[in-house]
Each structure stands twice: as structure tokens, then as C-alpha cells.
Write a protein that holds these residues in place. Structure first.
Motif, short mmCIF file in Angstrom:
data_model
loop_
_atom_site.label_atom_id
_atom_site.label_comp_id
_atom_site.label_asym_id
_atom_site.label_seq_id
_atom_site.Cartn_x
_atom_site.Cartn_y
_atom_site.Cartn_z
N LEU A 30 0.83 -1.21 0.00
CA LEU A 30 0.00 0.00 0.00
C LEU A 30 0.86 1.26 0.00
O LEU A 30 0.41 2.33 -0.42
CB LEU A 30 -0.93 -0.01 1.22
N MET A 31 2.10 1.11 0.48
CA MET A 31 3.04 2.25 0.47
C MET A 31 3.85 2.28 -0.83
O MET A 31 4.73 3.11 -1.00
CB MET A 31 4.01 2.11 1.64
N GLY A 32 3.54 1.34 -1.76
CA GLY A 32 4.22 1.33 -3.05
C GLY A 32 5.51 0.53 -3.08
O GLY A 32 6.32 0.68 -3.99
N ALA A 33 5.73 -0.34 -2.08
CA ALA A 33 6.95 -1.14 -2.02
C ALA A 33 6.62 -2.62 -2.15
O ALA A 33 5.58 -3.08 -1.68
CB ALA A 33 7.69 -0.88 -0.71
N GLU A 34 7.52 -3.35 -2.80
CA GLU A 34 7.37 -4.79 -2.94
C GLU A 34 8.24 -5.50 -1.89
O GLU A 34 9.36 -5.08 -1.61
CB GLU A 34 7.79 -5.25 -4.33
N CYS A 35 7.71 -6.58 -1.33
CA CYS A 35 8.43 -7.33 -0.30
C CYS A 35 8.84 -8.70 -0.82
O CYS A 35 8.11 -9.34 -1.59
CB CYS A 35 7.56 -7.52 0.94
N ILE A 36 10.00 -9.13 -0.39
CA ILE A 36 10.50 -10.47 -0.67
C ILE A 36 10.75 -11.14 0.69
O ILE A 36 11.35 -10.54 1.58
CB ILE A 36 11.81 -10.44 -1.48
N ILE A 37 10.28 -12.36 0.82
CA ILE A 37 10.47 -13.09 2.07
C ILE A 37 11.64 -14.05 1.90
O ILE A 37 11.64 -14.89 0.98
CB ILE A 37 9.21 -13.87 2.47
N THR A 52 9.64 -15.49 -2.67
CA THR A 52 10.28 -16.10 -1.50
C THR A 52 11.64 -16.66 -1.91
O THR A 52 11.81 -17.17 -3.02
CB THR A 52 9.43 -17.24 -0.91
N LYS A 53 12.60 -16.56 -1.00
CA LYS A 53 13.95 -17.07 -1.25
C LYS A 53 14.43 -17.83 -0.02
O LYS A 53 13.99 -17.59 1.11
CB LYS A 53 14.92 -15.92 -1.55
N SER A 54 15.38 -18.74 -0.26
CA SER A 54 15.86 -19.57 0.84
C SER A 54 16.82 -18.84 1.76
O SER A 54 16.97 -19.20 2.93
CB SER A 54 16.55 -20.83 0.29
N SER A 55 17.49 -17.80 1.25
CA SER A 55 18.46 -17.08 2.08
C SER A 55 18.38 -15.58 1.81
O SER A 55 17.85 -15.14 0.78
CB SER A 55 19.89 -17.57 1.79
N LEU A 56 18.94 -14.82 2.74
CA LEU A 56 18.96 -13.36 2.60
C LEU A 56 19.81 -12.97 1.39
O LEU A 56 19.49 -12.01 0.67
CB LEU A 56 19.51 -12.73 3.87
N ALA A 57 20.90 -13.68 1.16
CA ALA A 57 21.77 -13.38 0.02
C ALA A 57 21.02 -13.54 -1.30
O ALA A 57 21.13 -12.69 -2.20
CB ALA A 57 23.01 -14.28 0.05
N ASP A 58 20.27 -14.63 -1.42
CA ASP A 58 19.49 -14.85 -2.64
C ASP A 58 18.44 -13.77 -2.83
O ASP A 58 18.19 -13.30 -3.95
CB ASP A 58 18.81 -16.22 -2.59
N ALA A 59 17.82 -13.37 -1.73
CA ALA A 59 16.80 -12.32 -1.81
C ALA A 59 17.42 -11.00 -2.25
O ALA A 59 16.84 -10.26 -3.06
CB ALA A 59 16.11 -12.17 -0.45
N LEU A 60 18.61 -10.70 -1.73
CA LEU A 60 19.27 -9.45 -2.09
C LEU A 60 19.65 -9.44 -3.57
O LEU A 60 19.47 -8.44 -4.27
CB LEU A 60 20.51 -9.25 -1.22
N LYS A 61 20.17 -10.57 -4.06
CA LYS A 61 20.50 -10.67 -5.49
C LYS A 61 19.26 -10.44 -6.35
O LYS A 61 19.30 -9.72 -7.36
CB LYS A 61 21.09 -12.04 -5.80
N HIS A 62 18.16 -11.06 -5.93
CA HIS A 62 16.91 -10.94 -6.68
C HIS A 62 16.43 -9.49 -6.71
O HIS A 62 16.02 -8.97 -7.78
CB HIS A 62 15.85 -11.83 -6.03
N VAL A 63 16.50 -8.83 -5.59
CA VAL A 63 16.01 -7.45 -5.50
C VAL A 63 16.91 -6.50 -6.28
O VAL A 63 16.43 -5.55 -6.91
CB VAL A 63 15.92 -7.02 -4.01
N ILE A 64 18.23 -6.74 -6.23
CA ILE A 64 19.15 -5.87 -6.97
C ILE A 64 18.85 -5.95 -8.48
O ILE A 64 18.87 -4.94 -9.19
CB ILE A 64 20.61 -6.26 -6.69
N LYS A 65 18.56 -7.16 -8.95
CA LYS A 65 18.19 -7.31 -10.37
C LYS A 65 16.92 -6.54 -10.69
O LYS A 65 16.82 -5.86 -11.71
CB LYS A 65 18.01 -8.79 -10.70
N LEU A 66 15.92 -6.69 -9.81
CA LEU A 66 14.66 -5.98 -10.03
C LEU A 66 14.86 -4.47 -9.99
O LEU A 66 14.30 -3.73 -10.81
CB LEU A 66 13.64 -6.39 -8.96
N ASN A 67 15.68 -4.03 -9.08
CA ASN A 67 15.92 -2.60 -8.93
C ASN A 67 16.67 -2.06 -10.14
O ASN A 67 16.38 -0.96 -10.63
CB ASN A 67 16.69 -2.34 -7.64
N SER A 68 17.64 -2.84 -10.62
CA SER A 68 18.41 -2.40 -11.80
C SER A 68 17.50 -2.30 -13.02
O SER A 68 17.58 -1.35 -13.81
CB SER A 68 19.54 -3.39 -12.08
N ALA A 69 16.63 -3.30 -13.18
CA ALA A 69 15.70 -3.27 -14.30
C ALA A 69 14.74 -2.09 -14.21
O ALA A 69 14.40 -1.46 -15.20
CB ALA A 69 14.90 -4.60 -14.35
#
Length: 279
Positions: free
Chosen positions: A227-234, A257-274
């Protein structure tokens, strides 16, 4: 049994006329119960303040602890209790420090007639009221201290950190109950506003078990962030937690959802770059 005006006057005279000796005996009596955990000078200062408070109350004609004449004494007793509570002494040790006044006063009395005995019994009842007042004040202060410490621990256990430009994370550790979930949501939303981050990672690696209630708290936080305009990854979905979620029939829908914080960070960085390239 309360004090009469005459009895109060006689004890005012005792506290004033033999004040120094009374303080010495009172301090010596309390010293043994504290087992050296308070310096003699500090203890004597506390006892002196209380002795003056009792004396002032009796000089003002106090016959019980609840009257106007005892208002200053009640304040001193409350301050004394608060100090002891913050110093880590028990309620018993605090009350005993006041009860010791009775022994100190009795040792100065010539208990050889009925009048003296009646005076002492009445005085003893007044001191009992004072000791009970310290216990009540002590309990109130300790409850406030515990509540403050619990709130501080709650805040410390729910940090929201900035991992990357446009990415914040909430590393959860321990059980997630309703009160803590509310704090997590508030802190996350405020951080999203302060940083303008479009992505948030909710890491549950440190959560020992995920049940329906925990899952509902996490989902509510995700919805609030959206609702605040942000996407969450668990992140932190370990095999055991994954099996539990499936067994409970919990649906995360389109939430990543990701198995580790590192995987989640990689995923978000890709989304953010795109997202940044698409501007």
C-alpha cells in the motif's frame, strides 16, 4: 491503631533529641541486611532523610500515614523505594530498611511503664504503614522499569536496515507475536517513507517456527508495504519451514520467497536495476 497527638509529639521529641544516635543505630541495623551492597555513607544519607521525614510528620501532628501531615514523608518513602528499585534491591530489602526504625527506636526507649509500651505499639503501627507504602511504591516502579526494558528489547529485536540503494531489510529473530508484528510493520513502513525504498526484504531465518499466526503477521506486513508502493520479498524459507507452510496450507500468492537473505538481495538488486533502466 493510629497515633494520638500526644504520642506523635513524644516521638517527635525522641527523633529530634536523640536523632544522631537513632540514625547510627538504624543505619547499623540496616547495614547487615544489605550485605555490603550499598556504601555506608549512601545508606546513612538515605536513613537521615527518612529520619527527618518521620520527625517532620510527627511535629506536624501526623497520626497516620494517609493524612496531610504525612504528605512529605510519603513522598520521601516513594523516592526511597524508587531509588532502591533502580539499584536492584528487592522489595523485602527495601521494606526491612524501614522496619529497622522500630528496633532502633525501641533501643532508645525506657520500656519500664505502660505509657512507653503503648507509645511504642502505636509508633510501631505507623512504621508498618510506612513499610507497606514502600513496598507498593517499589512494585509500581519495578513494573515501570520492566515495561520500559521490554519496549527497548522489542525495538532492538526488530531493526530495519538499509542493505542497498532502494533496498531495506527486516531480519526477524525469535517468536513473532501480535505486539511485535505491529512494531515490525510500523518501523518498516516508516523506513520505507524515510528512504523512499521500493523494495523490502523480510528475513525469517531467525524465526524458529512458522505457524498460521506468524504467516498472517508476515502477510499483513507485506500488504501494508504494498500500500506504500513497495514490494516485499520473504527470505529464510528453510526446508523445515517450507514443509510446515505446505502442511498448513498457507498461501503466499505472488509474493517472492527465497531460501536465504543473500538470494533475496541478489533478486532485488536485479529488479531494482531493471526498474532504473526502464525509467
Amino acid at each position: 491503631m493510629g497515633l494520638s497527638s500526644e504520642e506523635a509529639s513524644r516521638f517527635a521529641g525522641l527523633l529530634k533529641g536523640q536523632g544522631d544516635e537513632l540514625i547510627r543505630r538504624w543505619t547499623d541495623s540496616v547495614t547487615a541486611s544489605l550485605r555490603g551492597r550499598l556504601s555506608h555513607a549512601e545508606l546513612e544519607r538515605q536513613i537521615t532523610e527518612l529520619q527527618r521525614g518521620f520527625g517532620a510528620a510527627f511535629e506536624a501532628g501526623a497520626t497516620d500515614l494517609e493524612g496531610d501531615a504525612s504528605a512529605e514523608l510519603r513522598g520521601l518513602l516513594s523516592d526511597f523505594s524508587a531509588t532502591r528499585a533502580r539499584q536492584g534491591f528487592s522489595a523485602n530489602e527495601t521494606a526491612v530498611s524501614v522496619f529497622a526504625l522500630k528496633d532502633a527506636a525501641f533501643s532508645l526507649l525506657e520500656a519500664n511503664d505502660g505509657t512507653t509500651l503503648r507509645d511504642y505499639l502505636a509508633f510501631s503501627g505507623f512504621v508498618d504503614q510506612a513499610a507497606l507504602h514502600t513496598v507498593t511504591s517499589y512494585v509500581r516502579v519495578r513494573e515501570e522499569l520492566i515495561a520500559d526494558q521490554a519496549e527497548q528489547l522489542l525495538e532492538l529485536s526488530t531493526p530495519v536496515v538499509k542493505l542497498w540503494d532502494g533496498v531495506v531489510a527486516v531480519p526477524l529473530v525469535g517468536t513473532l507475536d501480535s505486539a511485535r508484528a505491529q512494531v515490525v510493520m510500523e518501523r518498516l513502513l516508516q523506513t520505507l517513507v524515510d528512504t523512499g525504498s521500493p523494495y523490502a526484504i523480510i528475513d525469517i531465518t531467525g524465526v524458529p517456527a512458522v505457524d498460521t499466526q506468524v504467516a498472517q503477521h508476515v502477510l499483513k506486513t507485506v500488504v501494508a508495504a504494498r500500500l506504500m508502493g513497495a514490494e516485499c520479498i520473504i527470505s529464510g524459507i528453510r526446508p523445515q519451514i517450507a514443509q510446515t507452510i505446505v502442511a498448513l496450507g498457507i498461501e503466499f500468492g505472488d509474493i517472492a520467497t527465497k531460501s536465504s537473505l543473500a538470494d533475496a538481495l541478489k533478486h532485488v538488486i536485479k529488479l531494482n536495476s531493471a526498474r532504473l533502466k526502464g525509467r
